[in-house]
Write an enzyme that holds these catalytic residues in place. Sequence first.
Site, short mmCIF file in Angstrom:
data_model
loop_
_atom_site.label_atom_id
_atom_site.label_comp_id
_atom_site.label_asym_id
_atom_site.label_seq_id
_atom_site.Cartn_x
_atom_site.Cartn_y
_atom_site.Cartn_z
N LEU A 80 52.19 50.38 18.38
CA LEU A 80 51.60 49.14 18.91
C LEU A 80 50.75 49.40 20.15
CD1 LEU A 80 54.71 46.75 18.74
CD2 LEU A 80 53.21 47.49 16.90
N GLN A 83 44.55 50.00 24.10
CA GLN A 83 43.76 49.16 25.01
C GLN A 83 43.31 48.02 24.11
OE1 GLN A 83 41.90 46.87 26.65
NE2 GLN A 83 40.12 47.85 25.77
N THR A 125 43.93 45.13 13.06
CA THR A 125 43.48 43.84 13.59
C THR A 125 42.38 43.17 12.78
OG1 THR A 125 42.27 42.88 15.47
CG2 THR A 125 41.96 45.20 15.13
N GLU A 127 39.96 41.94 14.10
CA GLU A 127 38.70 42.30 14.76
C GLU A 127 37.90 43.29 13.91
OE1 GLU A 127 37.06 41.50 17.94
OE2 GLU A 127 38.26 39.76 17.43
N TYR A 149 36.38 48.06 20.55
CA TYR A 149 37.80 47.91 20.16
C TYR A 149 37.91 47.86 18.62
CZ TYR A 149 42.19 45.45 19.21
OH TYR A 149 43.42 45.07 18.70
N LYS A 153 39.74 50.60 16.13
CA LYS A 153 40.83 50.25 15.20
C LYS A 153 40.48 50.66 13.77
CE LYS A 153 44.15 48.12 17.59
NZ LYS A 153 45.55 48.57 17.61
N HIS A 179 47.77 36.74 17.52
CA HIS A 179 49.09 36.14 17.69
C HIS A 179 49.45 36.13 19.17
CE1 HIS A 179 49.34 40.35 16.42
NE2 HIS A 179 50.31 40.48 17.30
N ARG A 184 52.15 36.60 26.36
CA ARG A 184 50.81 37.09 26.11
C ARG A 184 50.17 37.48 27.46
NH1 ARG A 184 47.13 39.48 22.78
NH2 ARG A 184 45.91 37.98 21.58
P1 NAP Z 1 49.13 44.47 24.63
O1 NAP Z 1 49.93 43.33 25.17
O2 NAP Z 1 47.78 44.74 25.20
O3 NAP Z 1 50.05 45.78 24.79
C1 NAP Z 1 49.51 47.07 24.62
C2 NAP Z 1 50.58 48.09 24.97
O4 NAP Z 1 50.00 49.40 24.81
C3 NAP Z 1 51.10 48.03 26.41
O5 NAP Z 1 52.48 48.30 26.39
C4 NAP Z 1 50.35 49.16 27.09
O6 NAP Z 1 51.02 49.70 28.20
C5 NAP Z 1 50.33 50.19 25.95
N1 NAP Z 1 49.32 51.23 26.14
C6 NAP Z 1 48.00 51.09 26.42
N2 NAP Z 1 47.40 52.28 26.51
C7 NAP Z 1 48.37 53.22 26.29
C8 NAP Z 1 48.37 54.63 26.27
N3 NAP Z 1 47.26 55.34 26.47
N4 NAP Z 1 49.54 55.27 26.02
C9 NAP Z 1 50.68 54.56 25.81
N5 NAP Z 1 50.74 53.22 25.81
C10 NAP Z 1 49.59 52.55 26.05
O7 NAP Z 1 48.96 44.32 23.04
P2 NAP Z 1 49.79 43.39 22.02
O8 NAP Z 1 49.19 42.02 22.03
O9 NAP Z 1 51.22 43.58 22.25
O10 NAP Z 1 49.35 44.04 20.64
C11 NAP Z 1 50.09 45.12 20.08
C12 NAP Z 1 49.17 45.92 19.17
O11 NAP Z 1 48.67 45.09 18.14
C13 NAP Z 1 47.94 46.51 19.85
O12 NAP Z 1 47.67 47.75 19.22
C14 NAP Z 1 46.84 45.52 19.54
O13 NAP Z 1 45.59 46.17 19.55
C15 NAP Z 1 47.25 45.07 18.17
N6 NAP Z 1 46.87 43.72 17.79
C16 NAP Z 1 47.20 42.67 18.58
C17 NAP Z 1 46.89 41.40 18.16
C18 NAP Z 1 47.25 40.19 18.97
O14 NAP Z 1 46.72 39.11 18.69
N7 NAP Z 1 48.17 40.31 19.92
C19 NAP Z 1 46.26 41.20 16.92
C20 NAP Z 1 45.96 42.30 16.14
C21 NAP Z 1 46.29 43.55 16.57
P3 NAP Z 1 50.67 49.14 29.69
O15 NAP Z 1 51.04 47.70 29.67
O16 NAP Z 1 51.50 49.98 30.57
O17 NAP Z 1 49.20 49.35 29.86
O1 F7E Z 2 39.52 35.77 22.73
C1 F7E Z 2 36.80 33.38 23.35
C2 F7E Z 2 36.43 34.81 23.10
O2 F7E Z 2 40.44 37.49 24.27
C3 F7E Z 2 39.53 34.81 21.71
C4 F7E Z 2 43.32 40.63 20.91
O3 F7E Z 2 44.72 40.52 20.85
O4 F7E Z 2 43.05 39.21 19.00
C5 F7E Z 2 42.70 39.36 20.37
O5 F7E Z 2 41.29 39.47 20.51
C6 F7E Z 2 38.20 34.07 21.66
C7 F7E Z 2 36.97 34.98 21.69
O6 F7E Z 2 41.20 37.39 21.85
C8 F7E Z 2 37.17 33.04 26.94
O7 F7E Z 2 35.03 35.00 23.23
C9 F7E Z 2 36.12 32.01 25.34
O8 F7E Z 2 36.04 34.50 20.76
O9 F7E Z 2 41.97 35.68 23.39
P1 F7E Z 2 40.83 36.59 23.15
P2 F7E Z 2 40.34 38.23 20.80
O10 F7E Z 2 39.10 38.75 21.41
O11 F7E Z 2 40.21 37.39 19.58
C10 F7E Z 2 42.62 40.28 18.15
C11 F7E Z 2 43.11 39.97 16.75
C12 F7E Z 2 43.03 41.61 18.65
O12 F7E Z 2 43.29 42.53 17.88
C13 F7E Z 2 42.86 41.84 20.11
O13 F7E Z 2 43.64 42.96 20.52
O14 F7E Z 2 38.11 33.25 22.82
N1 F7E Z 2 36.81 33.02 24.78
N2 F7E Z 2 36.32 32.00 26.67
C14 F7E Z 2 37.49 33.68 25.73
N3 F7E Z 2 38.32 34.74 25.66
C15 F7E Z 2 38.86 35.19 26.82
N4 F7E Z 2 39.72 36.22 26.77
N5 F7E Z 2 38.59 34.59 28.02
C16 F7E Z 2 37.74 33.52 28.14
O15 F7E Z 2 37.52 33.01 29.23
#
Ligand code: NAP
Ligand code: F7E
Length: 322
Positions: A80, A83, A125, A127, A149, A153, A179, A184
């Site tokens: 998981l 960045q 993702t 994305e 990003y 991925k 999610h 978050r």
């Molecule tokens: P997150 O809150 O950004 O957590 C990322 C984790 O990765 C943190 O624990 C971070 O540690 C660690 N990390 C970053 N760089 C690292 C490195 N070089 N070595 C070891 N650990 C590292 O992400 P999340 O929302 O939990 O998402 C989990 C995974 O699902 C990620 O891969 C994300 O890209 C993917 N994803 C998320 C979503 C979503 O909507 N949440 C959707 C699709 C996919 P630190 O906190 O110490 O930096």
């Molecule tokens: O943006 C718009 C922005 O940063 C959602 C990550 O977990 O989900 C996440 O990526 C939308 C975008 O998430 C602001 O432009 C408007 O269209 O919450 P976000 P994300 O970019 O969709 C995917 C599935 C991942 O995999 C990623 O790791 O919201 N937006 N105004 C904004 N977004 C942010 N952050 N801040 C604003 O002020």
Amino acid sequence: MKSALITGITGQDGPYLARLLLDKGYKVYGLVARRSTPNNWRLKFLGIENKVELIEGDLTDLASIIRAIKKSNPAEVYNLGAQSFVATSWEQPILTAQSTGVGVLNVLEAIRLTDLSIRFYQALTSEMFGLIQESIQSEKTPFYPRSPYGVSKLFGHWMTINYRESFSMFACSGILFNHESPIRGIEFVTRKVTDAVARIKLGKQNELRLGNIDAKRDWGFAGDYVEAMWLMLQQSEPDDYVVATGRTATVRDMCQIAFEHVSLNYEEYLVIDEKFYRPTEVEVLLGNPAKAKEKLGWVPKTSLEELIKSMVDADLARVKKE
Ligand code: NAP
Ligand code: F7E
């Protein structure tokens, strides 16, 4: 007792997955990158800070991952760590490629060099769909990533498939749509909004500055999505799955839900700020979770309204304590 190693255990999803695995009787290890200040608040929030064992290591350091695997002897590895903030991926594209992209390859190599029987989950993702090629995205939809990003991925996705095919590894990709949860990161739009709503309601903030509020996302609850991750690794064959709700909403809709929950009108507080626009935007995402439902028996349990209200409530409680 079965062991699991989770990278990214200090992020949003890691603690929810760790709690699920602990409830199922696993011994849970987490790979944790060294930071000047410990980052365990999310593990604390879920009450599992002292129930998981943390191992120092970094996704960009292959040797540290090998050491972590040898120490934890896991049946399952969940990668998981990444960045994961899309906007930052333009500010630090090379770091993003190294941790989010090559980091996947490092974990695959570490498994290949230690124990090929380990089951592997890769966090991918929506994305990767970026400039969408179909109005509803499934496992068969072609990819068109729109950020460093998303591109990173996609590298991880093809590496996962290649290692599955080359070495018969049990390697699965979860193509997860957005999610969210009360833990978050504050920079993501849902949490930025729910935190602002709490502060505005409590008289600690006057406005909320956002970028593109017409962007549409398929938002679910992180606690539901980690169940899909675990289910993927319990199947007889490894595969790739879209995990989504099948409903899309604009950032504006989400704001409205959050502000209305505390009886405020978002239009009175929202300021559009060019600073938050991205060089290239993913305008709309909408996932089709039919395969996850059919093969894994997975369905999302939490509506967008329930999710956003729970986040506002958690932020109100936090801001009151400050
Ligand atoms: P997150 O809150 O950004 O957590 C990322 C984790 O990765 C943190 O624990 C971070 O540690 C660690 N990390 C970053 N760089 C690292 C490195 N070089 N070595 C070891 N650990 C590292 O992400 P999340 O929302 O939990 O998402 C989990 C995974 O699902 C990620 O891969 C994300 O890209 C993917 N994803 C998320 C979503 C979503 O909507 N949440 C959707 C699709 C996919 P630190 O906190 O110490 O930096
Ligand atoms: O943006 C718009 C922005 O940063 C959602 C990550 O977990 O989900 C996440 O990526 C939308 C975008 O998430 C602001 O432009 C408007 O269209 O919450 P976000 P994300 O970019 O969709 C995917 C599935 C991942 O995999 C990623 O790791 O919201 N937006 N105004 C904004 N977004 C942010 N952050 N801040 C604003 O002020």
